[in-house]
Design a protein around this motif. Structure first.
Motif, short mmCIF file in Angstrom:
data_model
loop_
_atom_site.label_atom_id
_atom_site.label_comp_id
_atom_site.label_asym_id
_atom_site.label_seq_id
_atom_site.Cartn_x
_atom_site.Cartn_y
_atom_site.Cartn_z
N UNK A 235 0.81 -1.23 0.00
CA UNK A 235 0.00 0.00 0.00
C UNK A 235 0.84 1.27 0.00
N UNK A 236 2.12 1.17 0.36
CA UNK A 236 2.94 2.37 0.52
C UNK A 236 3.06 3.20 -0.75
N UNK A 237 3.26 2.59 -1.94
CA UNK A 237 3.32 3.44 -3.14
C UNK A 237 2.08 4.31 -3.34
N UNK A 238 0.89 3.73 -3.08
CA UNK A 238 -0.34 4.51 -3.26
C UNK A 238 -0.48 5.56 -2.17
N UNK A 239 -0.10 5.23 -0.95
CA UNK A 239 -0.16 6.23 0.13
C UNK A 239 0.73 7.43 -0.21
N UNK A 240 1.92 7.17 -0.74
CA UNK A 240 2.81 8.27 -1.12
C UNK A 240 2.24 9.07 -2.30
N UNK A 241 1.51 8.39 -3.19
CA UNK A 241 0.84 9.11 -4.27
C UNK A 241 -0.16 10.10 -3.72
N UNK A 242 -0.92 9.68 -2.73
CA UNK A 242 -1.93 10.57 -2.14
C UNK A 242 -1.28 11.73 -1.39
N UNK A 243 -0.16 11.45 -0.72
CA UNK A 243 0.56 12.53 -0.05
C UNK A 243 1.06 13.55 -1.08
N UNK A 244 1.64 13.05 -2.16
CA UNK A 244 2.13 13.95 -3.21
C UNK A 244 0.99 14.74 -3.83
N UNK A 245 -0.16 14.08 -4.03
CA UNK A 245 -1.31 14.77 -4.60
C UNK A 245 -1.81 15.87 -3.67
N UNK A 246 -1.79 15.60 -2.36
CA UNK A 246 -2.21 16.62 -1.39
C UNK A 246 -1.28 17.83 -1.45
N UNK A 247 0.01 17.58 -1.55
CA UNK A 247 0.98 18.67 -1.67
C UNK A 247 0.74 19.44 -2.97
N UNK A 248 0.52 18.70 -4.04
CA UNK A 248 0.26 19.31 -5.36
C UNK A 248 -0.95 20.24 -5.29
N UNK A 249 -2.04 19.75 -4.70
CA UNK A 249 -3.26 20.56 -4.59
C UNK A 249 -3.03 21.75 -3.67
N UNK A 250 -2.30 21.51 -2.58
CA UNK A 250 -2.04 22.60 -1.64
C UNK A 250 -1.28 23.73 -2.28
#
Length: 595
Positions: A235-250
């Protein structure tokens, strides 16, 4: 021949056949470029060129460069344009040539993934299923190289956008492989690669498609088995994708840039129809639909059929309670579906036609590809084997026929596109004189002029290829076939005549004259780069004509719609067939106009 041996031949030779198809389409793509000659930077490229110049001079911050393009924050476009500037003095044609390589990479990635999936099947599969998989893998490059995406086949930014798609497809394939792995050293290394690659793609490469990309990978994880001691690691690759997406949106919402796909006033009830239109265009391209006299309803109906088929196939696969042997097609389905939804929300307020630009094809076409792959996963039950085989082959040839019409139309349209690209370069070489020139470049006047100034200073693109001022010397103009002897500073031409002209970003100026007792003429000028211009010449009046010279030396053709013989008219003993009299030739450059 024994069916087992024939099936083995499919497996053994499938990769070779795929490679031949991809190589053939890549060659066809290069030949198409020789006809279309996409030699001009235009659209968003012009803004990026100007911003890159500002960045090098310290006037533009890297964060501002990252935020260019409203909904498409990232640096992949900027990186490829910058490399092109530094390595090739910005050669738009080479960017389009390399686009074919990126499309070939996507085709091979998906095609090989499909063939390897069939090999992994626990049961060898039927002969018909093997044939279906082979045909499906051959259809992938046909769809990806399709002329339906002509904008990105000829737009220099097509290279970075197709690299983006190749990276997304490769990530989906790698993650699907990772989800199937048992615990070993290769699993740890592949997991680490995915953890590093995912956030990099979200922040710098996938741009406005980040939501669809992360959604596709998330669906892969949800469809995978949740058992085993290493499930959390998967699950870690997808969790990091979501973290990156949150930063991107922020960052996007912090004021560095504003999203283009914000509220567009689309009613919820309209969404299914709009999404269906977008997905249907991946099977029935708009240009092909227009040539076949099909309305947009045909694309909407096709899109609805695709969505219905997806729901049914997913429901059947879910009812079997068996883990998918490959989650890549599921990710493709989710990615393309999310892209269609984003288009509906962002552009649907202007009607379904606003979402059918050919530049969206490269993402939407992944929906039918993923759907066909999932259909193959259903298998081929013995009771309906003949029926399903017939249906599959019919779909294959239906798509192939539509693609044939698309390829044929785009091949015929290529020379007309070449004339447009030549006009774009001419507008840049003339420093984008007005709004009409900016419209030709499909860019705001300010961006186009700023890019033209930078390109002129740095000798980029058409300015790098443009000849020196000595090449615009009128002494290089030479009359060829179809001219009579020079007289009174000019010469009479016959019905057809040719003039050797230099490559020059200026105009050829001449005075054309007809005697009063000659009938009115129309003179057609045809340049080597495919442009035509008709000029009416009235008797007894000298008509000044200024024709754009080609950017490369060649023959300028002049043709009149009739000739006159003075002896026949009783004017003199002159028996020559005379078209029009062309006076002194001059080359007029922008700085000389109006003088």
């Amino acid at each position: 021949m024994d069916k087992t041996m024939l099936r083995s031949d499919f497996f053994r030779n499938g990769e070779r056949v795929l490679l031949v198809v991809v190589a053939g389409l890549l060659v066809l793509h290069q030949l198409y470029l020789l006809r279309a000659m996409p030699v001009a930077p235009y659209m968003d490229t012009l803004r990026v060129i100007a911003l890159l110049d500002g960045w090098e001079q310290g006037r533009v911050a890297l964060s501002q460069l990252w935020g260019v393009g409203s909904a498409h924050q990232g640096l992949v476009n900027e990186a490829f344009i910058y490399a092109n500037i530094k390595l090739l003095h910005y050669d738009a044609l080479w960017a389009s040539r390399l686009t074919g390589v990126a499309i070939a990479l996507s085709s091979l990635t998906l095609g090989l993934a499909g063939l390897f999936w069939l090999r992994r099947e626990p049961e060898p599969s039927s002969l018909w299923r093997g044939l279906g998989c082979l045909l499906f893998c051959m259809l992938i490059p046909v769809l990806l190289f399709s002329g339906a995406g002509f904008e990105l086949l000829t737009l220099d930014l097509g290279l970075s956008l197709w690299v983006k798609n190749a990276a997304i497809v490769m990530y989906f394939v790698l993650y699907s492989s990772f989800l199937r792995m048992d615990a070993d050293s290769s699993m740890r290394w592949q997991g680490l690669l995915l953890m590093l690659l995912g956030p990099f793609l979200v922040m710098l490469v996938t741009m406005g498609w980040s939501f669809a990309f992360v959604g596709g990978a998330t669906l892969q994880l949800l469809a995978a088995s949740r058992t085993g001691r290493y499930w959390l690691y998967r699950t870690l690759p997808v969790l990091l994708l979501w973290v990156a997406l949150a930063v991107y949106v922020g960052i996007s919402l912090s004021g560095a840039s504003s999203g283009e796909l914000a509220a567009a006033g689309v009613r919820l009830s309209e969404l299914p129809r709009l999404v269906a239109s977008a997905l249907g265009a991946a099977v029935i391209p708009p240009e092909t639909s227009a040539r076949l006299n099909l309305s947009i309803s045909a694309q909407q109906a096709m899109g609805m059929l695709l969505m219905l088929a997806a729901v049914v196939i997913l429901a059947v696969l879910a009812s079997r309670r068996r883990r998918l042997s490959d989650t890549t097609p599921l990710a493709l389905l989710a990615y393309a579906g999310a892209t269609a939804l984003a288009l509906a929300l962002g552009r649907g307020a202007d009607g379904a036609a606003a979402m059918l630009a050919s530049r969206y094809y490269m993402d939407l076409v992944l929906f039918p590809i993923g759907l066909m792959w999932l259909a193959l996963m259903l298998g081929n039950p013995k009771k309906v084997r003949i029926l399903t085989a017939f249906l599959g082959i019919s779909i294959f040839f239906f798509i192939l026929l539509l693609q044939y019409f698309t390829y044929r139309y785009e091949w015929r349209a290529a020379p007309y596109r070449a004339a447009v690209f030549s006009a774009m370069n001419r507008a840049l070489l003339q420093q984008v004189p007005d709004e009409q020139a900016a419209a030709t470049l499909q860019a705001p006047l300010g961006d186009a002029r700023a890019a033209s100034r930078v390109m002129q200073e740095e000798k980029l693109g058409p300015f790098h290829e443009a000849t020196s001022s000595a090449d615009c010397d009128p002494g290089l103009l030479t009359r060829g076939r179809g001219w009579y002897d020079e007289e009174n500073g000019g010469a009479w031409m016959a019905a057809d005549a040719f003039l050797a002209v230099p490559g020059c970003p200026c105009k050829l100026s001449m005075d054309i004259y007809l005697p009063e007792d000659f009938p009115e003429r129309v003179v057609t000028f045809a340049t080597p780069d495919g442009r035509h211009e008709d000029v009416s010449v009235r008797p007894g009046v000298s008509t000044n004509v200024a024709v754009d010279l080609p950017l490369q030396k060649g023959l300028l053709s002049l043709r009149t719609n009739g000739t006159s013989q003075p002896a026949r008219l009783g004017q003199s003993a002159d028996t020559r067939e005379l078209g029009v009299f062309v006076g002194p030739l001059a080359i007029l450059c922008p700085s000389q106009e109006g003088m």
